[in-house]
Design a protein around this motif. Structure first.
Motif, mmCIF file in Angstrom:
data_model
loop_
_atom_site.group_PDB
_atom_site.id
_atom_site.type_symbol
_atom_site.label_atom_id
_atom_site.label_comp_id
_atom_site.label_asym_id
_atom_site.label_seq_id
_atom_site.Cartn_x
_atom_site.Cartn_y
_atom_site.Cartn_z
ATOM 1 N N HIS A 1 48.304 47.119 50.871
ATOM 2 C CA HIS A 1 49.575 47.092 50.153
ATOM 3 C C HIS A 1 50.678 46.410 50.972
ATOM 4 N N GLU A 2 50.265 45.649 51.980
ATOM 5 C CA GLU A 2 51.228 45.026 52.880
ATOM 6 C C GLU A 2 52.019 43.938 52.144
ATOM 7 N N ASN A 3 53.344 44.053 52.229
ATOM 8 C CA ASN A 3 54.277 43.101 51.612
ATOM 9 C C ASN A 3 54.030 42.932 50.106
ATOM 10 N N ALA A 4 53.609 44.025 49.472
ATOM 11 C CA ALA A 4 53.370 44.028 48.033
ATOM 12 C C ALA A 4 54.582 44.614 47.308
ATOM 13 N N VAL A 5 54.796 44.134 46.100
ATOM 14 C CA VAL A 5 55.851 44.658 45.224
ATOM 15 C C VAL A 5 55.185 45.077 43.923
ATOM 16 N N TYR A 6 55.324 46.364 43.571
ATOM 17 C CA TYR A 6 54.673 46.888 42.386
ATOM 18 C C TYR A 6 55.702 47.324 41.343
ATOM 19 N N GLU A 7 55.500 46.858 40.109
ATOM 20 C CA GLU A 7 56.314 47.313 38.976
ATOM 21 C C GLU A 7 55.600 48.523 38.363
ATOM 22 N N LEU A 8 56.214 49.691 38.459
ATOM 23 C CA LEU A 8 55.546 50.926 38.070
ATOM 24 C C LEU A 8 56.209 51.554 36.844
ATOM 25 N N ALA A 9 55.405 51.847 35.847
ATOM 26 C CA ALA A 9 55.939 52.411 34.604
ATOM 27 C C ALA A 9 54.838 53.166 33.880
ATOM 28 N N GLY A 10 55.237 53.921 32.873
ATOM 29 C CA GLY A 10 54.285 54.691 32.082
ATOM 30 C C GLY A 10 53.425 53.809 31.200
ATOM 31 N N ASP A 11 52.259 54.337 30.850
ATOM 32 C CA ASP A 11 51.303 53.566 30.053
ATOM 33 C C ASP A 11 51.789 53.283 28.641
ATOM 34 N N THR A 12 52.432 54.279 28.030
ATOM 35 C CA THR A 12 52.806 54.170 26.613
ATOM 36 C C THR A 12 54.312 54.237 26.440
ATOM 37 N N ALA A 13 54.875 53.160 25.924
ATOM 38 C CA ALA A 13 56.326 53.098 25.724
ATOM 39 C C ALA A 13 56.721 53.799 24.430
ATOM 40 N N PHE A 14 57.948 54.254 24.386
ATOM 41 C CA PHE A 14 58.464 54.930 23.192
ATOM 42 C C PHE A 14 59.960 54.699 23.088
ATOM 43 N N THR A 15 60.476 54.845 21.887
ATOM 44 C CA THR A 15 61.921 54.796 21.675
ATOM 45 C C THR A 15 62.482 56.205 21.761
ATOM 46 N N MET A 16 63.777 56.305 21.880
ATOM 47 C CA MET A 16 64.382 57.636 21.917
ATOM 48 C C MET A 16 64.299 58.319 20.555
ATOM 49 N N ALA A 17 64.220 57.545 19.489
ATOM 50 C CA ALA A 17 64.004 58.152 18.171
ATOM 51 C C ALA A 17 62.630 58.814 18.124
ATOM 52 N N GLU A 18 61.635 58.174 18.736
ATOM 53 C CA GLU A 18 60.298 58.762 18.797
ATOM 54 C C GLU A 18 60.283 59.984 19.712
ATOM 55 N N PHE A 19 61.051 59.925 20.791
ATOM 56 C CA PHE A 19 61.178 61.085 21.665
ATOM 57 C C PHE A 19 61.778 62.259 20.898
ATOM 58 N N ALA A 20 62.846 62.011 20.148
ATOM 59 C CA ALA A 20 63.493 63.075 19.372
ATOM 60 C C ALA A 20 62.548 63.640 18.317
ATOM 61 N N ALA A 21 61.768 62.758 17.688
ATOM 62 C CA ALA A 21 60.825 63.214 16.666
ATOM 63 C C ALA A 21 59.748 64.110 17.274
ATOM 64 N N GLU A 22 59.255 63.751 18.461
ATOM 65 C CA GLU A 22 58.227 64.560 19.118
ATOM 66 C C GLU A 22 58.791 65.900 19.570
ATOM 67 N N LEU A 23 60.019 65.874 20.070
ATOM 68 C CA LEU A 23 60.678 67.121 20.458
ATOM 69 C C LEU A 23 60.854 68.020 19.240
ATOM 70 N N GLY A 24 61.231 67.429 18.129
ATOM 71 C CA GLY A 24 61.376 68.203 16.899
ATOM 72 C C GLY A 24 60.054 68.771 16.424
ATOM 73 N N ARG A 25 58.990 67.969 16.533
ATOM 74 C CA ARG A 25 57.673 68.433 16.095
ATOM 75 C C ARG A 25 57.215 69.624 16.925
ATOM 76 N N GLN A 26 57.390 69.536 18.239
ATOM 77 C CA GLN A 26 56.912 70.617 19.101
ATOM 78 C C GLN A 26 57.788 71.860 19.033
ATOM 79 N N SER A 27 59.071 71.657 18.809
ATOM 80 C CA SER A 27 59.989 72.805 18.785
ATOM 81 C C SER A 27 60.110 73.431 17.402
ATOM 82 N N GLY A 28 59.680 72.687 16.373
ATOM 83 C CA GLY A 28 59.815 73.168 15.003
ATOM 84 C C GLY A 28 61.217 73.046 14.461
ATOM 85 N N LYS A 29 62.059 72.231 15.136
ATOM 86 C CA LYS A 29 63.435 72.051 14.689
ATOM 87 C C LYS A 29 63.656 70.598 14.266
#
Length: 280
Positions: A182-210
């Motif tokens: 890894h000498e003198n390497a630059v890594y772009e690190l991020a999650g595998d699956t991207a999402f929008t904040m609308a999708e985040f809110a929808a998932e939070l609503g689904r799990q919370s029941g609200k």
């Protein structure tokens, strides 16, 4: 075995990185401004302060993990101090936690990282730069407020977040600090699956029941709300700016470099929400 030390060892990312290194059979050194706060880590602890780092604390260190300071008062200057101490101590390599897209990021949050990356490269030290994307915990930390008010708020419009858990980024620290190649390497690190904040809110609503919605606000309005919540004005401006640039793709990356490095998929957004709800 390589001697590895980590700055910011008592912080949220630092603690997870220590744990990940120990799990790999390493015996890391925890560097902390208040060594007593690191006593529970179960590893060697040395006093170390970003503002006045003592090169003697780095004696014998082959790889130094420089976890970016959480003090926004001259972060770049603090990092430069650590880099100078590492060079004086003869450290072999520095692993630095930067920001996704680094010198290509327009975010206010990127400015200290851009300066640090440049200082590290100019130092002559061997380096590994981990350009970390957004932490899922940055988003799940406000689920309680979202449930209370019936909405997730921000300024990201329909921008994509390639977020991952702190534990995922901590594992990347452990891999790159404890292994070669890894000498003198630059890594772009991020999650595998991207999402929008609308999708985040929808998932939070689904799990919370609200029923929840995502309200994307003007950047200045969002910054004002964050200030009203008690955040310092400067930090509120940085967070609102980050959201505004996320709307334009600043926090999206589909390279899957992080999961390749750590040898497993990154933590899904739905799992992070599950854990956040369980802790309420």
């Amino acid at each position: 075995m390589t001697t590895i030390a980590l700055t910011g060892a008592t912080g949220q990312l630092g603690r997870l990185a220590i744990k990940a290194l120990v799990a790999r059979g390493a015996t890391p050194i925890a560097l902390a401004r208040s060594p007593d706060k690191a006593a529970d880590l179960g590893v060697d602890v040395r006093a170390f302060d970003y503002t006045a780092p003592d090169a003697a604390a780095l004696a014998g260190v082959e790889v130094l993990v420089l976890i970016s300071s959480n003090d926004f008062n001259d972060r770049a200057g603090q990092h430069a101090n650590v880099i100078a101490a590492a060079k004086a101590a003869g450290v072999g390599r520095v692993v630095y936690t930067s920001l996704l897209k680094g010198d290509g990021s327009p975010m206010l949050l990127a400015q200290d990282h851009i300066a640090t990356e440049a200082a590290l490269k100019a130092s002559g030290l061997t380096y590994t730069i981990l350009r970390n994307g957004w932490y899922l915990e940055n988003l799940t930390g406000s689920v309680g407020a979202a449930l209370a008010h019936g909405a997730v708020i921000g300024a990201a419009e329909d921008g994509l977040f390639s977020a991952a858990a702190r534990a995922d980024f901590a594992e990347a620290i452990a891999v790159t600090a404890a292994t070669s190649g890894h000498e003198n390497a630059v890594y772009e690190l991020a999650g595998d699956t991207a999402f929008t904040m609308a999708e985040f809110a929808a998932e939070l609503g689904r799990q919370s029941g609200k029923a929840l919605r995502y309200d994307s606000l003007p950047e200045a309005t969002y910054a004002g709300i964050l200030t009203g919540f008690g955040l310092p004005e400067g930090f509120a401006r940085i967070l609102a700016d980050s959201d505004a640039h996320a709307a334009k793709g600043a926090l999206h990356d589909d390279s899957r470099t992080l999961s390749h490095l750590i040898g497993r998929p990154t933590t899904p957004m739905a799992e992070a929400i599950r854990q956040a709800l369980a802790s309420l």
